[in-house]
Design a protein around this motif. Structure first.
Motif, mmCIF file in Angstrom:
data_model
loop_
_atom_site.group_PDB
_atom_site.id
_atom_site.type_symbol
_atom_site.label_atom_id
_atom_site.label_comp_id
_atom_site.label_asym_id
_atom_site.label_seq_id
_atom_site.Cartn_x
_atom_site.Cartn_y
_atom_site.Cartn_z
ATOM 1 N N ALA A 32 0.826 -1.209 0.000
ATOM 2 C CA ALA A 32 0.000 0.000 0.000
ATOM 3 C C ALA A 32 0.862 1.261 0.000
ATOM 4 O O ALA A 32 0.576 2.223 -0.728
ATOM 5 N N GLU A 33 1.916 1.257 0.795
ATOM 6 C CA GLU A 33 2.772 2.436 0.843
ATOM 7 C C GLU A 33 3.555 2.587 -0.460
ATOM 8 O O GLU A 33 3.830 3.705 -0.907
ATOM 9 N N GLY A 34 3.923 1.473 -1.079
ATOM 10 C CA GLY A 34 4.594 1.534 -2.364
ATOM 11 C C GLY A 34 3.706 2.114 -3.450
ATOM 12 O O GLY A 34 4.180 2.807 -4.357
ATOM 13 N N LEU A 35 2.398 1.873 -3.340
ATOM 14 C CA LEU A 35 1.434 2.413 -4.300
ATOM 15 C C LEU A 35 0.966 3.813 -3.921
ATOM 16 O O LEU A 35 0.153 4.402 -4.645
ATOM 17 N N LYS A 36 1.455 4.330 -2.784
ATOM 18 C CA LYS A 36 1.038 5.641 -2.285
ATOM 19 C C LYS A 36 -0.487 5.730 -2.162
ATOM 20 O O LYS A 36 -1.120 6.706 -2.578
ATOM 21 N N SER A 37 -1.067 4.686 -1.571
ATOM 22 C CA SER A 37 -2.516 4.602 -1.415
ATOM 23 C C SER A 37 -3.010 5.584 -0.366
ATOM 24 O O SER A 37 -2.277 5.942 0.567
ATOM 25 N N ASN A 38 -4.276 6.002 -0.508
ATOM 26 C CA ASN A 38 -4.865 6.812 0.542
ATOM 27 C C ASN A 38 -5.259 5.918 1.716
ATOM 28 O O ASN A 38 -5.107 4.692 1.646
ATOM 29 N N ARG A 39 -5.782 6.522 2.771
ATOM 30 C CA ARG A 39 -6.016 5.750 3.991
ATOM 31 C C ARG A 39 -7.039 4.634 3.793
ATOM 32 O O ARG A 39 -6.857 3.508 4.272
ATOM 33 N N VAL A 40 -8.127 4.913 3.092
ATOM 34 C CA VAL A 40 -9.171 3.893 2.888
ATOM 35 C C VAL A 40 -8.612 2.712 2.111
ATOM 36 O O VAL A 40 -8.820 1.544 2.468
ATOM 37 N N GLN A 41 -7.879 3.003 1.049
ATOM 38 C CA GLN A 41 -7.287 1.930 0.249
ATOM 39 C C GLN A 41 -6.255 1.146 1.058
ATOM 40 O O GLN A 41 -6.187 -0.083 0.982
ATOM 41 N N LYS A 42 -5.462 1.869 1.834
ATOM 42 C CA LYS A 42 -4.451 1.215 2.672
ATOM 43 C C LYS A 42 -5.097 0.240 3.643
ATOM 44 O O LYS A 42 -4.602 -0.882 3.844
ATOM 45 N N ASN A 43 -6.207 0.638 4.245
ATOM 46 C CA ASN A 43 -6.909 -0.246 5.164
ATOM 47 C C ASN A 43 -7.442 -1.485 4.459
ATOM 48 O O ASN A 43 -7.430 -2.591 5.012
ATOM 49 N N ILE A 44 -7.949 -1.306 3.242
ATOM 50 C CA ILE A 44 -8.442 -2.450 2.474
ATOM 51 C C ILE A 44 -7.315 -3.440 2.220
ATOM 52 O O ILE A 44 -7.477 -4.653 2.390
ATOM 53 N N PHE A 45 -6.143 -2.933 1.839
ATOM 54 C CA PHE A 45 -5.030 -3.815 1.525
ATOM 55 C C PHE A 45 -4.462 -4.490 2.771
ATOM 56 O O PHE A 45 -4.117 -5.680 2.747
#
Length: 515
Positions: free
Chosen positions: A140-153
């Motif tokens: 998630a951090e490698g993809l620079k995801s936002n918080r909602v996406q990070k939680n999903i991953f």
């Protein structure tokens, strides 16, 4: 905002990323299982040798103390790897904890296989879940995801970790929905299912396409014995209270007994205490999976099985109380199996029950005991079903699981991971960071918010209900927006207050308990 967002990319993007997470987590957890298995095999050989050559015992004691010191230093350097890791993952998803994914990942891996592989009565599933979550956080951090996406991953990584640990992908999905999120989110479910299936596929290619605990249970359980199943559920609920109560008291007990030892060195106590058990019988060391299979193929008295249960109960709590990286799933399941064996032997000897039903009672007791302690009956039912490989006894299994859950609820036992998470949360301060982020809050069917307008609710301060997701659509909220069952509220607040505001919002959306 990140390299992608849910509006620009469809569900296929989440499926693709879930598959990548599944491959990475499946590989990581499978390697973890391999290291554990080889290490524990070596420890069993050592204890077998010490039984014949006790003159080498002082050398083993010194070696054990060196390992304990190394483990203590690793835990001291990264406190977020303590215990199973499941409470940490829950707090992370609630925005109450920030973790360094790489530090957690490699230190959990190394400390986990040393502590569990040493023979302590700890399970691999908790560390596997945290390993999966940390690997997914890295993605998630490698993809620079936002918080909602990070939680999903991160959620999908946790589910994939459990799937690879026990060859149980559906249980991995249910664990995330029931135990971690306590709700259903289509994107979380889809991404987690993908990651869990792919992770399990990787695991199956390494360990074989067999249930992780193949009891060979393919019989049909007679309906005339369902009364015994209900009684077993009651027994499991009562014994679950014992485990639940004393496990939560362990930090205080260790503190009182060993006030002169720093808590990260409590492992020295367990490493010394486990030696007599290993010398007595090295095959009872570890989480207990292989022990269950061996006991089912041997004949033992009720007295011996009861003694073994008490012994493993004591050592399970002793091991977990150290704070070393290790879970309680498998130890709980093995304790349930022992209770099931004791119960079955009593029925066979004194009530004329068919001995062939012994394995069924073990099967039911594993799920029931976990249901009582974890307060996650669906996860318990699916996990044991996938681990054992039996689909033809879901009815009695469900009855036992539900009965144990009801007894635990009557005894006012909270979900053990939730309680551990609350305790851990009290150790972390929450301060504003001056950086905006978002989190999601579901509106359940039974929520008091259903049918009410946004402007009618006294929301917590410092938050904004920005949008509401209904199915695949996301709408900007207004004061007269009426909330419906199944809505997902997208909330904006300061990053440092996410955990606290999430808890307040969750309480606000919950239905009042039944009177």
């Amino acid at each position: 905002m990140g390299l992608f967002n849910s509006k620009q990319f469809g569900k296929s993007s989440y499926i693709a990323i879930g598959a990548i997470i599944g491959i990475l987590v499946g590989t990581t957890v499978s390697l973890f299982r391999l290291f554990l298995g080889k290490t524990l095999e070596g420890v069993i050989v050592v204890y077998s040798y010490l039984q014949e050559s006790p003159q080498w015992l002082p050398v083993w004691i010194v070696f054990s103390m060196i390992m304990a010191v190394i483990l203590g230093q690793i835990v001291k350097s990264e406190p977020d790897i303590k215990g199973s890791g499941i409470p940490q993952v829950e707090l992370q998803l609630q925005g109450k904890m920030d973790m360094n994914w790489w530090s957690v990942c490699w230190k959990k891996f190394v400390a986990g296989f040393i502590s569990i592989g040493s023979g302590l009565l700890l399970g691999r599933e908790g560390p596997s879940i945290q390993l999966g979550a940390s690997v997914a956080q890295g993605v998630a951090e490698g993809l620079k995801s936002n918080r909602v996406q990070k939680n999903i991953f991160i959620s999908s990584g946790a589910g994939a970790g459990l799937a690879a640990a026990f060859n149980a992908p559906i249980a991995g999905l249910m664990f995330v929905l029931e135990e971690v999120h306590h709700t259903f989110s289509p994107l979380v479910a889809l991404t987690t299912l993908t990651a869990a299936i792919v992770s399990n596929f990787v695991s199956l290619n390494i360990f074989g396409a067999r249930p992780s605990l193949n009891l060979g249970n393919d019989q049909i359980f007679p309906m005339s014995h369902y009364g015994y199943v209900i009684l077993l559920g009651i027994v499991l609920g009562l014994f679950g209270w014992v485990y639940h109560h004393y496990t939560l008291q362990l930090p205080a007990i260790y503190g009182k007994l060993f006030p002169f030892i720093p808590n990260y060195y409590y492992c020295m106590v367990a490493f010394i205490a486990i030696i007599p058990l290993g010398l007595w019988n090295p095959h009872v060391l570890g989480g207990g999976g292989e022990m269950i299979l061996e006991l089912l193929h041997e004949n033992h008295t009720v007295q011996f099985l009861a003694f073994l249960f008490i012994l493993r109960l004591f050592y399970s709590m002793l091991s977990y109380g150290t704070g070393l990286p290790g879970g309680i799933f498998l130890p709980i399941l093995s304790l349930g199996a022992l209770l099931g064996l004791v119960y079955a032997e009593v029925l066979i000897q004194f009530f004329g029950v068919d001995p062939s039903l012994r394995v069924s009672f073990v099967f039911f007791a594993m799920a029931g005991y976990f249901s009582a302690i974890g307060k996650a009956p669906l996860t318990a039912l699916l996990l044991v079903t996938e681990m054992v490989g039996g689909l033809n006894q879901l009815m009695p299994l469900g009855i036992c699981t539900l009965t144990a859950y009801i007894v635990a609820d009557y005894l006012k036992m909270g979900p053990i991971y939730e309680i551990l998470a609350e305790r851990l949360d009290s150790e972390h301060p929450h301060e504003t960071k001056g950086k905006r982020t978002t989190f999601e809050v579901p509106v359940m069917v039974e929520s008091p918010l259903v049918g009410k307008m946004i402007r009618d609710i006294p929301w917590p301060k410092d938050i904004v209900i920005a949008t509401v997701r209904r199915g695949a659509k996301e709408e900007i909220t207004r004061g007269d927006t009426i909330m419906r069952p199944g809505d997902i509220l997208i909330v904006v607040c300061d990053e440092g207050l996410v955990g606290e505001r999430f808890e307040m919002m969750t309480q606000l959306t919950k239905a009042l308990p039944f009177s």
